[in-house]
Motif scaffolding. Structure first.
Motif, PDB file in Angstrom:
ATOM      1  N   ALA A  33       0.832  -1.203   0.000  1.00  0.00           N
ATOM      2  CA  ALA A  33       0.000   0.000   0.000  1.00  0.00           C
ATOM      3  C   ALA A  33       0.871   1.259   0.000  1.00  0.00           C
ATOM      4  N   ILE A  34       1.946   1.258   0.793  1.00  0.00           N
ATOM      5  CA  ILE A  34       2.863   2.404   0.820  1.00  0.00           C
ATOM      6  C   ILE A  34       3.519   2.581  -0.548  1.00  0.00           C
ATOM      7  N   ALA A  36       2.419   1.619  -3.537  1.00  0.00           N
ATOM      8  CA  ALA A  36       1.450   2.101  -4.529  1.00  0.00           C
ATOM      9  C   ALA A  36       1.164   3.583  -4.335  1.00  0.00           C
ATOM     10  N   ALA A  37       1.021   4.028  -3.086  1.00  0.00           N
ATOM     11  CA  ALA A  37       0.761   5.444  -2.815  1.00  0.00           C
ATOM     12  C   ALA A  37       1.954   6.309  -3.227  1.00  0.00           C
ATOM     13  N   ALA A  38       3.168   5.816  -2.964  1.00  0.00           N
ATOM     14  CA  ALA A  38       4.364   6.580  -3.331  1.00  0.00           C
ATOM     15  C   ALA A  38       4.483   6.714  -4.850  1.00  0.00           C
ATOM     16  N   TRP A  40       2.047   6.518  -7.065  1.00  0.00           N
ATOM     17  CA  TRP A  40       0.956   7.355  -7.556  1.00  0.00           C
ATOM     18  C   TRP A  40       1.253   8.841  -7.301  1.00  0.00           C
ATOM     19  N   GLY A  41       1.720   9.168  -6.105  1.00  0.00           N
ATOM     20  CA  GLY A  41       2.065  10.553  -5.816  1.00  0.00           C
ATOM     21  C   GLY A  41       3.210  11.057  -6.676  1.00  0.00           C
ATOM     22  N   THR A  74       2.313   5.175 -13.451  1.00  0.00           N
ATOM     23  CA  THR A  74       0.942   5.054 -12.953  1.00  0.00           C
ATOM     24  C   THR A  74       0.408   3.630 -13.089  1.00  0.00           C
ATOM     25  N   ALA A  77       1.757   1.526 -10.319  1.00  0.00           N
ATOM     26  CA  ALA A  77       1.088   1.776  -9.033  1.00  0.00           C
ATOM     27  C   ALA A  77      -0.211   0.986  -8.947  1.00  0.00           C
ATOM     28  N   LEU A  81      -1.431  -2.177  -6.370  1.00  0.00           N
ATOM     29  CA  LEU A  81      -2.718  -2.266  -5.687  1.00  0.00           C
ATOM     30  C   LEU A  81      -3.406  -3.594  -5.977  1.00  0.00           C
ATOM     31  N   GLY A 155       9.119   4.033  -3.062  1.00  0.00           N
ATOM     32  CA  GLY A 155       8.041   3.097  -3.383  1.00  0.00           C
ATOM     33  C   GLY A 155       8.569   1.794  -3.962  1.00  0.00           C
TER      34      GLY A 155
END
Length: 247
Positions: A33-34, A36-38, A40-41, A74, A77, A81, A155
């Protein structure tokens, strides 16, 4: 030797009423989860700023975000997920295979970030192509932003750590879906454990059922407090008692 020790050493002893605890991949899921968030950001941040001029119009400045500079950022990411769902739905060698694939994805993700941070990937020609500059334009300056690349690298490292954890996951690690989480199978298992408990009490080797098992047994229509029926066979030594009829 106590009763519990004798049951542990005797292979013929009845199995414990409480099933062994299984390990869930909580750490790997959190790391995914970390990651994927990294990613994506990072894909939404500006990686490279390119300035150009064509001699006819005003100087032009284009900001290229991570999704443009590295087009697969993207989608990767989203892949991570989706990997969370795959981890929760698998176990054993299949989950370890998912961990290996996640490690490969992490390695691919780290390449553009490392290239940008080492200044080998931010070339004027690449920046002009991605900014879709006209052929007569000349790139005057290329400025890189290290933070988005570092975030992408973080990430990738988190995803790689998750892949290592999954690849080393023991065979009996649990999954969050399966017959052990199905109420029908759980109630059937609780009924079987209650029946085994009654047998143990009849053999003067009582066990202990968990509260979860008791509630599941009640849901299945089995009363855990009901005593086992008395044995119907008469022992042979009763024939020698007074009043018994000899052969």
């Amino acid at each position: 030797m106590t009763d519990s020790e004798s049951r542990d050493t005797d292979p013929a002893a009845p199995a414990s009423a409480e099933p062994p605890k299984r390990k869930y991949p909580v750490g790997a899921v959190v790391l995914l989860a970390i990651a994927a968030a990294a990613l994506w950001g990072s894909s939404r941040m500006t990686w490279v700023t390119v300035s150009s001029t064509d001699g006819l119009t005003e100087p032009r400045t284009d900001k290229l975000n991570g999704g443009v500079w590295f087009g697969a950022l993207t989608p990767l990411a989203l892949v991570l997920l989706a990997a969370i769902a795959a981890v929760l739905a698998t176990r054993g060698w299949l989950r370890r295979m998912v961990g290996v694939l996640i490690g490969l994805v992490a390695a691919v993700t780290a390449v553009p970030a490392v290239a940008l941070l080492t200044r080998s990937g931010a070339t004027a020609a690449r920046a002009a192509t991605l900014a879709e500059l006209p052929g007569r334009a000349t790139v005057t300056e290329v400025v890189t932003s290290p933070f988005p690349a570092v975030l992408s690298l973080v990430g990738a490292l988190a995803a790689f750590a998750a892949g290592v954890l999954l690849a080393r996951m023991p065979q009996d690690a649990a999954r969050l879906s399966g017959k052990y989480d199905n109420p029908v199978f759980r109630r059937a298992a609780a009924t079987e454990q209650v029946a085994r408990q009654r047998t143990d009490e009849a053999n003067t080797a009582p066990g202990q059922l968990s509260e979860r098992v008791l509630w599941d047994a009640l849901d299945a229509g089995t009363d855990p407090t009901e005593e086992a029926p008395p044995p119907t066979d008469t022992p042979d030594h009763d024939q020698g008692k007074p009043g018994s009829r000899g052969v």
